[in-house]
Design a protein around this motif. Sequence first.
Motif, PDB file in Angstrom:
ATOM      1  N   ASP A   7       0.804  -1.218   0.000  1.00  0.00           N
ATOM      2  CA  ASP A   7       0.000   0.000   0.000  1.00  0.00           C
ATOM      3  C   ASP A   7       0.839   1.271   0.000  1.00  0.00           C
ATOM      4  OD1 ASP A   7      -2.509   1.320  -0.001  1.00  0.00           O
ATOM      5  OD2 ASP A   7      -2.421   1.590   2.176  1.00  0.00           O
ATOM      6  N   SER A   8       2.163   1.155  -0.109  1.00  0.00           N
ATOM      7  CA  SER A   8       2.994   2.355  -0.018  1.00  0.00           C
ATOM      8  C   SER A   8       3.648   2.720  -1.342  1.00  0.00           C
ATOM      9  CB  SER A   8       4.052   2.196   1.077  1.00  0.00           C
ATOM     10  OG  SER A   8       4.897   1.114   0.802  1.00  0.00           O
ATOM     11  N   ARG A  92      -3.354   9.046  -6.608  1.00  0.00           N
ATOM     12  CA  ARG A  92      -4.525   8.175  -6.418  1.00  0.00           C
ATOM     13  C   ARG A  92      -4.560   7.056  -7.458  1.00  0.00           C
ATOM     14  NH1 ARG A  92      -7.248  13.147  -4.509  1.00  0.00           N
ATOM     15  NH2 ARG A  92      -7.512  12.815  -2.276  1.00  0.00           N
ATOM     16  N   ARG A  96      -2.215   3.469  -4.055  1.00  0.00           N
ATOM     17  CA  ARG A  96      -1.518   3.371  -2.777  1.00  0.00           C
ATOM     18  C   ARG A  96      -2.055   4.401  -1.791  1.00  0.00           C
ATOM     19  NH1 ARG A  96       2.749  -0.594  -3.085  1.00  0.00           N
ATOM     20  NH2 ARG A  96       2.404  -1.523  -5.128  1.00  0.00           N
ATOM     21  N   GLY A  97      -2.205   3.984  -0.541  1.00  0.00           N
ATOM     22  CA  GLY A  97      -2.721   4.875   0.490  1.00  0.00           C
ATOM     23  C   GLY A  97      -1.669   5.412   1.436  1.00  0.00           C
ATOM     24  N   GLN A  98      -0.455   4.870   1.349  1.00  0.00           N
ATOM     25  CA  GLN A  98       0.648   5.331   2.192  1.00  0.00           C
ATOM     26  C   GLN A  98       1.720   5.967   1.318  1.00  0.00           C
ATOM     27  OE1 GLN A  98       2.213   1.944   4.303  1.00  0.00           O
ATOM     28  NE2 GLN A  98       0.508   1.884   5.749  1.00  0.00           N
ATOM     29  N   GLY A 121      -6.133  12.442   2.966  1.00  0.00           N
ATOM     30  CA  GLY A 121      -6.498  11.086   3.337  1.00  0.00           C
ATOM     31  C   GLY A 121      -5.399  10.045   3.235  1.00  0.00           C
ATOM     32  N   PHE A 122      -4.176  10.452   2.956  1.00  0.00           N
ATOM     33  CA  PHE A 122      -3.061   9.514   2.872  1.00  0.00           C
ATOM     34  C   PHE A 122      -2.384   9.373   4.236  1.00  0.00           C
ATOM     35  CE2 PHE A 122      -3.623  11.017  -1.440  1.00  0.00           C
ATOM     36  CZ  PHE A 122      -3.485   9.861  -2.189  1.00  0.00           C
TER      37      PHE A 122
END
Length: 180
Positions: A7-8, A92, A96-98, A121-122
Amino acid sequence: MLVDPQDSLLLIVDVQQRLAPAVASHRAVEARIATLIRGARRLAIPVLASEQYPQGLGPTVPALAQLLAPAERIAKRAFSCAAEPGFLAALRESGRGQVVICGMEAHVCLLQTAIELVEAGFVVFAVADALGSRDPANREAALARMAGQGIEVVTGEMVLFEWLRRSDHEGFRDLLGLIK
Protein backbone atom coordinates in the motif's frame (compact mmCIF):
# COMPACT_ATOMS: atom_id res chain seq x y z
CA MET A 1 1.23 1.42 12.05
CA LEU A 2 3.84 -0.21 9.84
CA VAL A 3 4.77 0.77 6.30
CA ASP A 4 2.83 -1.64 4.10
CA PRO A 5 4.70 -2.83 0.98
CA GLN A 6 1.38 -3.46 -0.79
CA ASP A 7 0.00 0.00 0.00
CA SER A 8 2.99 2.36 -0.02
CA LEU A 9 4.71 4.56 -2.55
CA LEU A 10 8.09 6.29 -2.28
CA LEU A 11 8.03 10.05 -2.95
CA ILE A 12 11.31 11.92 -3.42
CA VAL A 13 10.86 15.68 -3.14
CA ASP A 14 13.10 18.20 -4.89
CA VAL A 15 16.61 16.75 -4.65
CA GLN A 16 17.90 19.07 -7.34
CA GLN A 17 21.29 20.12 -8.68
CA ARG A 18 21.21 23.77 -7.59
CA LEU A 19 19.52 23.14 -4.24
CA ALA A 20 21.23 20.01 -2.92
CA PRO A 21 24.74 21.45 -2.36
CA ALA A 22 23.29 24.05 0.04
CA VAL A 23 21.53 21.43 2.19
CA ALA A 24 23.31 20.28 5.35
CA SER A 25 24.73 16.74 4.98
CA HIS A 26 23.31 16.56 1.46
CA ARG A 27 25.56 13.71 0.35
CA ALA A 28 24.38 11.48 3.21
CA VAL A 29 20.75 12.40 2.49
CA GLU A 30 21.21 11.63 -1.22
CA ALA A 31 22.86 8.27 -0.42
CA ARG A 32 19.98 7.26 1.86
CA ILE A 33 17.45 8.24 -0.78
CA ALA A 34 19.32 6.18 -3.38
CA THR A 35 19.16 3.19 -1.02
CA LEU A 36 15.41 3.68 -0.62
CA ILE A 37 14.92 3.88 -4.39
CA ARG A 38 16.95 0.70 -4.93
CA GLY A 39 14.99 -1.06 -2.19
CA ALA A 40 11.70 0.10 -3.67
CA ARG A 41 12.75 -1.16 -7.10
CA ARG A 42 13.67 -4.60 -5.77
CA LEU A 43 10.32 -4.89 -3.99
CA ALA A 44 8.14 -3.38 -6.76
CA ILE A 45 7.18 -0.33 -4.68
CA PRO A 46 6.12 2.57 -6.94
CA VAL A 47 8.37 5.65 -6.97
CA LEU A 48 7.59 9.29 -7.80
CA ALA A 49 9.89 12.30 -7.66
CA SER A 50 9.14 16.00 -7.80
CA GLU A 51 11.28 18.81 -9.15
CA GLN A 52 10.58 22.35 -7.92
CA TYR A 53 10.87 24.74 -10.86
CA PRO A 54 13.58 22.72 -12.63
CA GLN A 55 14.35 25.63 -14.98
CA GLY A 56 15.70 27.50 -11.95
CA LEU A 57 16.82 24.80 -9.52
CA GLY A 58 17.97 22.34 -12.15
CA PRO A 59 16.96 18.72 -12.57
CA THR A 60 17.23 15.95 -9.99
CA VAL A 61 20.85 15.30 -8.95
CA PRO A 62 22.53 12.80 -11.31
CA ALA A 63 23.02 10.06 -8.69
CA LEU A 64 19.25 9.87 -8.20
CA ALA A 65 18.17 10.82 -11.72
CA GLN A 66 19.84 7.68 -13.08
CA LEU A 67 17.58 5.62 -10.79
CA LEU A 68 14.37 7.30 -11.98
CA ALA A 69 12.41 6.96 -15.19
CA PRO A 70 11.41 10.25 -16.84
CA ALA A 71 7.72 9.41 -16.30
CA GLU A 72 8.36 9.19 -12.55
CA ARG A 73 9.38 12.86 -12.34
CA ILE A 74 6.82 15.61 -11.88
CA ALA A 75 7.78 19.27 -12.33
CA LYS A 76 6.01 21.66 -9.99
CA ARG A 77 5.76 25.31 -9.00
CA ALA A 78 3.71 24.84 -5.81
CA PHE A 79 5.82 24.11 -2.75
CA SER A 80 3.50 21.25 -1.83
CA CYS A 81 3.35 18.38 -4.31
CA ALA A 82 -0.28 17.96 -3.29
CA ALA A 83 -1.08 21.50 -4.42
CA GLU A 84 0.33 20.90 -7.91
CA PRO A 85 -2.42 20.28 -10.47
CA GLY A 86 -2.59 16.63 -11.38
CA PHE A 87 -0.31 15.34 -8.64
CA LEU A 88 -3.02 14.00 -6.34
CA ALA A 89 -4.73 12.36 -9.31
CA ALA A 90 -1.46 10.62 -10.25
CA LEU A 91 -0.98 9.53 -6.67
CA ARG A 92 -4.53 8.17 -6.42
CA GLU A 93 -4.06 6.31 -9.72
CA SER A 94 -1.24 4.36 -8.06
CA GLY A 95 -3.84 2.83 -5.74
CA ARG A 96 -1.52 3.37 -2.78
CA GLY A 97 -2.72 4.88 0.49
CA GLN A 98 0.65 5.33 2.19
CA VAL A 99 3.36 7.74 1.10
CA VAL A 100 6.96 7.39 2.27
CA ILE A 101 8.42 10.86 1.80
CA CYS A 102 12.03 12.06 1.66
CA GLY A 103 14.04 14.83 0.01
CA MET A 104 14.64 18.58 0.35
CA GLU A 105 13.86 20.98 1.99
CA ALA A 106 12.26 19.49 5.10
CA HIS A 107 10.72 22.71 6.40
CA VAL A 108 9.25 23.88 3.10
CA CYS A 109 8.27 21.46 0.33
CA LEU A 110 8.41 18.27 2.41
CA LEU A 111 6.46 19.73 5.31
CA GLN A 112 3.76 21.28 3.13
CA THR A 113 3.47 18.13 1.02
CA ALA A 114 3.24 15.83 4.04
CA ILE A 115 0.56 17.92 5.76
CA GLU A 116 -1.55 18.27 2.62
CA LEU A 117 -1.25 14.54 1.86
CA VAL A 118 -2.56 13.74 5.35
CA GLU A 119 -5.40 16.21 4.77
CA ALA A 120 -6.15 14.39 1.49
CA GLY A 121 -6.50 11.09 3.34
CA PHE A 122 -3.06 9.51 2.87
CA VAL A 123 -0.92 8.03 5.63
CA VAL A 124 2.49 9.69 5.47
CA PHE A 125 5.86 8.44 6.71
CA ALA A 126 8.69 11.02 6.78
CA VAL A 127 12.12 9.40 6.52
CA ALA A 128 14.15 11.45 9.02
CA ASP A 129 17.59 10.36 7.81
CA ALA A 130 16.67 10.92 4.14
CA LEU A 131 15.47 14.51 4.32
CA GLY A 132 17.32 17.73 4.84
CA SER A 133 17.29 21.51 5.01
CA ARG A 134 19.97 24.13 4.57
CA ASP A 135 19.80 24.85 8.30
CA PRO A 136 19.64 21.79 10.58
CA ALA A 137 17.38 23.72 13.00
CA ASN A 138 14.76 24.03 10.24
CA ARG A 139 14.99 20.26 9.62
CA GLU A 140 14.45 19.49 13.31
CA ALA A 141 11.52 21.92 13.55
CA ALA A 142 9.95 20.34 10.46
CA LEU A 143 10.24 16.82 11.92
CA ALA A 144 8.67 17.97 15.19
CA ARG A 145 5.83 19.71 13.37
CA MET A 146 5.24 16.68 11.13
CA ALA A 147 5.04 14.39 14.17
CA GLY A 148 2.53 16.79 15.73
CA GLN A 149 0.42 16.57 12.56
CA GLY A 150 0.17 12.78 12.73
CA ILE A 151 2.94 12.09 10.22
CA GLU A 152 4.98 9.04 11.18
CA VAL A 153 8.68 9.87 11.54
CA VAL A 154 10.80 6.85 10.54
CA THR A 155 14.30 6.02 9.30
CA GLY A 156 15.34 4.49 6.01
CA GLU A 157 16.17 1.17 7.67
CA MET A 158 12.77 1.09 9.34
CA VAL A 159 11.12 1.49 5.95
CA LEU A 160 13.23 -1.20 4.28
CA PHE A 161 12.65 -3.75 7.05
CA GLU A 162 8.92 -2.94 7.20
CA TRP A 163 8.70 -3.45 3.44
CA LEU A 164 10.35 -6.85 3.95
CA ARG A 165 8.57 -7.92 7.16
CA ARG A 166 10.41 -11.28 7.29
CA SER A 167 13.98 -12.55 7.09
CA ASP A 168 12.86 -15.29 4.71
CA HIS A 169 11.49 -12.74 2.21
CA GLU A 170 13.00 -13.36 -1.22
CA GLY A 171 14.38 -9.80 -1.29
CA PHE A 172 15.96 -9.94 2.18
CA ARG A 173 19.54 -10.64 1.06
CA ASP A 174 19.38 -7.97 -1.65
CA LEU A 175 18.12 -5.32 0.77
CA LEU A 176 20.54 -6.38 3.47
CA GLY A 177 23.30 -5.75 0.94
CA LEU A 178 21.95 -2.23 0.41
CA ILE A 179 21.83 -1.52 4.13
CA LYS A 180 25.37 -2.72 4.84
